[in-house]
Design a protein around this motif. Sequence first.
Motif, PDB file in Angstrom:
ATOM      1  N   GLU A  10      21.378  -7.638  -0.573  1.00 28.58           N
ATOM      2  CA  GLU A  10      20.989  -8.287   0.117  1.00 28.58           C
ATOM      3  C   GLU A  10      19.004  -9.096   0.780  1.00 28.58           C
ATOM      4  OE1 GLU A  10      23.020 -10.804   3.230  1.00 28.58           O
ATOM      5  OE2 GLU A  10      21.372 -10.512   4.858  1.00 28.58           O
ATOM      6  N   TYR A  11      18.680  -9.355  -0.172  1.00 31.17           N
ATOM      7  CA  TYR A  11      16.970  -9.930   0.060  1.00 31.17           C
ATOM      8  C   TYR A  11      16.621 -11.122   1.196  1.00 31.17           C
ATOM      9  CZ  TYR A  11      16.217  -7.318  -3.905  1.00 31.17           C
ATOM     10  OH  TYR A  11      16.071  -6.002  -4.626  1.00 31.17           O
ATOM     11  N   GLN A  12      15.550 -10.837   2.766  1.00 35.34           N
ATOM     12  CA  GLN A  12      15.400 -12.083   2.818  1.00 35.34           C
ATOM     13  C   GLN A  12      14.331 -12.825   1.604  1.00 35.34           C
ATOM     14  OE1 GLN A  12      17.181 -12.945   5.794  1.00 35.34           O
ATOM     15  NE2 GLN A  12      18.221 -11.054   5.523  1.00 35.34           N
ATOM     16  N   ARG A  13      14.372 -14.202   2.019  1.00 35.27           N
ATOM     17  CA  ARG A  13      13.357 -14.567   0.890  1.00 35.27           C
ATOM     18  C   ARG A  13      12.193 -14.253   0.611  1.00 35.27           C
ATOM     19  NH1 ARG A  13      15.700 -19.690  -1.499  1.00 35.27           N
ATOM     20  NH2 ARG A  13      17.894 -19.393  -0.588  1.00 35.27           N
ATOM     21  N   GLU A  14      11.332 -13.442   1.093  1.00 32.42           N
ATOM     22  CA  GLU A  14       9.763 -13.155   1.311  1.00 32.42           C
ATOM     23  C   GLU A  14      10.685 -11.540   0.289  1.00 32.42           C
ATOM     24  OE1 GLU A  14      12.089 -14.018   4.131  1.00 32.42           O
ATOM     25  OE2 GLU A  14      12.087 -12.422   4.881  1.00 32.42           O
ATOM     26  N   GLU A  15      11.831 -10.883   0.808  1.00 35.33           N
ATOM     27  CA  GLU A  15      11.106 -10.031   0.290  1.00 35.33           C
ATOM     28  C   GLU A  15      11.650  -9.931  -1.247  1.00 35.33           C
ATOM     29  OE1 GLU A  15      13.685  -7.839   4.037  1.00 35.33           O
ATOM     30  OE2 GLU A  15      14.460  -9.172   2.490  1.00 35.33           O
ATOM     31  N   LEU A  16      12.014 -10.903  -2.533  1.00 34.52           N
ATOM     32  CA  LEU A  16      12.742 -10.862  -3.273  1.00 34.52           C
ATOM     33  C   LEU A  16      11.558 -10.101  -4.252  1.00 34.52           C
ATOM     34  CD1 LEU A  16      15.812 -11.787  -4.267  1.00 34.52           C
ATOM     35  CD2 LEU A  16      14.523 -13.740  -5.260  1.00 34.52           C
ATOM     36  N   PRO A  17      11.774  -9.731  -5.110  1.00 37.43           N
ATOM     37  CA  PRO A  17      10.444  -9.193  -5.784  1.00 37.43           C
ATOM     38  C   PRO A  17      10.094 -10.238  -7.077  1.00 37.43           C
ATOM     39  CG  PRO A  17      13.081  -7.292  -5.884  1.00 37.43           C
ATOM     40  CD  PRO A  17      13.484  -8.260  -5.060  1.00 37.43           C
ATOM     41  N   GLU A  18       9.066  -9.966  -7.586  1.00 35.34           N
ATOM     42  CA  GLU A  18       9.004 -11.681  -8.331  1.00 35.34           C
ATOM     43  C   GLU A  18       9.454 -11.558  -9.226  1.00 35.34           C
ATOM     44  OE1 GLU A  18       4.317 -10.704  -8.576  1.00 35.34           O
ATOM     45  OE2 GLU A  18       4.458 -13.035 -10.458  1.00 35.34           O
ATOM     46  N   ASP A  19       9.782 -11.024  -9.784  1.00 35.78           N
ATOM     47  CA  ASP A  19      10.131 -10.917 -11.136  1.00 35.78           C
ATOM     48  C   ASP A  19      12.402 -12.319 -10.879  1.00 35.78           C
ATOM     49  OD1 ASP A  19      11.620  -8.680 -10.111  1.00 35.78           O
ATOM     50  OD2 ASP A  19      12.359  -8.166 -12.616  1.00 35.78           O
ATOM     51  N   LEU A  20      11.844 -11.612 -10.242  1.00 32.76           N
ATOM     52  CA  LEU A  20      13.744 -12.524  -9.340  1.00 32.76           C
ATOM     53  C   LEU A  20      13.409 -13.575  -8.744  1.00 32.76           C
ATOM     54  CD1 LEU A  20      16.045  -9.602  -8.034  1.00 32.76           C
ATOM     55  CD2 LEU A  20      15.265 -10.009 -10.698  1.00 32.76           C
TER      56      LEU A  20
END
Length: 160
Positions: free
Chosen positions: A12-22
């Motif tokens: 589970e990622y918070q929006r700001e944590e999502l890796p750039e490619d995803l």
Amino acid sequence: MKTIELTSKVIEYQREELPEDLADLLAQAQVAAKKAYSPYSRFQVGAAILLNNGVVVTGSNQENAVYPCGLCAERTTAFSASAQYPEVPFSKIAITAINPDEPLSIPVSPCGSCRQVLFEYEQKFNQPIEVILSGQTGPIYVFHCVGDLLPYTFHAGFLP
Ligand code: THU
């Protein structure tokens, strides 16, 4: 007898944590969702599949006055990708949705038929397809592979 207990791993990622490619792939799914043809449900779903060759194929749900003729965004996109690039494995799929009445604050979840279809391509190429699920706000779920979303699947190995 014995009880078999399954565990399922999801990140589970918070929006700001999502890796750039995803995040990039998800942004393409968000654009695709706006192109849905969904006059009956008004629910807009978008999907973006990244292929091993770097191409991204997008799609959205397509409805019909004869309701069962419609197709979910995930299958529209997977069939389109496979039809255009039959020999190229899928690397990732991002899926998102827009609820016109109230912003969707939980990740959208692909239906059983779409999971089955995606699983077929995962098996065909023997390569995990990473699955990124998002609503309009709230957390984002990332599954390592489609198999993690569909345990005890029927697959070609059962057929004669
Ligand atoms: N839908 C999708 O495209 N994907 C899903 O994962 C769930 C549902 C579509 C089908 C229909 O056009 C509308 O959303 C409402 O069910």
